[in-house]
Design a protein around this motif. Sequence first.
Motif, PDB file in Angstrom:
ATOM      1  N   SER A 162       0.829  -1.209   0.000  1.00  0.00           N
ATOM      2  CA  SER A 162       0.000   0.000   0.000  1.00  0.00           C
ATOM      3  C   SER A 162       0.862   1.258   0.000  1.00  0.00           C
ATOM      4  N   GLU A 165       2.150   1.988  -3.391  1.00  0.00           N
ATOM      5  CA  GLU A 165       1.138   2.618  -4.242  1.00  0.00           C
ATOM      6  C   GLU A 165       0.970   4.099  -3.898  1.00  0.00           C
ATOM      7  N   LYS A 168       4.004   6.509  -5.391  1.00  0.00           N
ATOM      8  CA  LYS A 168       4.422   6.399  -6.791  1.00  0.00           C
ATOM      9  C   LYS A 168       4.863   7.738  -7.383  1.00  0.00           C
TER      10      LYS A 168
END
Length: 231
Positions: A162, A165, A168
């Motif tokens: 997580s 993500e 990024k």
Amino acid sequence: MEDKQVLLTGGTGGLGLGVTPAILAHQARLTISYVEDSSVEKLRKQLSFADFERIRFVKTDLSDEVSVKRLINDLGRVDILIHLVGGFVMGKTHQFEMSEWQKCLNLNLTTTFLICKYCLQKMRHYNYGRIVTIGSRGAVQPAANLSAYCAAKAGVVALTKSIAEETKDFNITANVILPSVIDTPANRKAMGENQANRWVKPESLAEIICFLASEAAGELRGAAIEVYGKV
């Protein structure tokens, strides 16, 4: 990692005794959080005087948010977080005490959340960071009598993915390593030494950890790397 500020948790433990020298060899500026004074003395005996003097030690309860926040704020900047703290508790699920369940989750998952939370605040500010966490083979291949440990380590994997993500758009990476049995003194004592030659060596994990913490791994995000040795 040269001149990067590295925060290493669990650097005085069984795995840490293999990882700490590798980080120092890369000329990083190293801070190690610890709990027991005796564990620092074990590390002192393994390192040269010059290497030991390069380490900043900070006594910290990583399951306590106030303590973790103070640790990170005092560092000023954290370029690399290597989180090794963890441990397992065995027991059949129907007999498992709630207190032991909470202890296992706190040690493995809560500490990971707290240390990542406050390191990420620094990393996002400076637009740079490398996060390496330690899961377990049990996170993806759960075993009997290890339900609490496997559940906690599965949480570490999900949390790390997580974070990858979420970051990024920053120069921040987060990856998790999934070892099988690590060849540490504690594991040899608990399980005997008959199969120890098949286990994963701390020095081997150290090489992988240092790669993930390096500039070369800048494109690797959210990986769960299986390191099973011959088990």
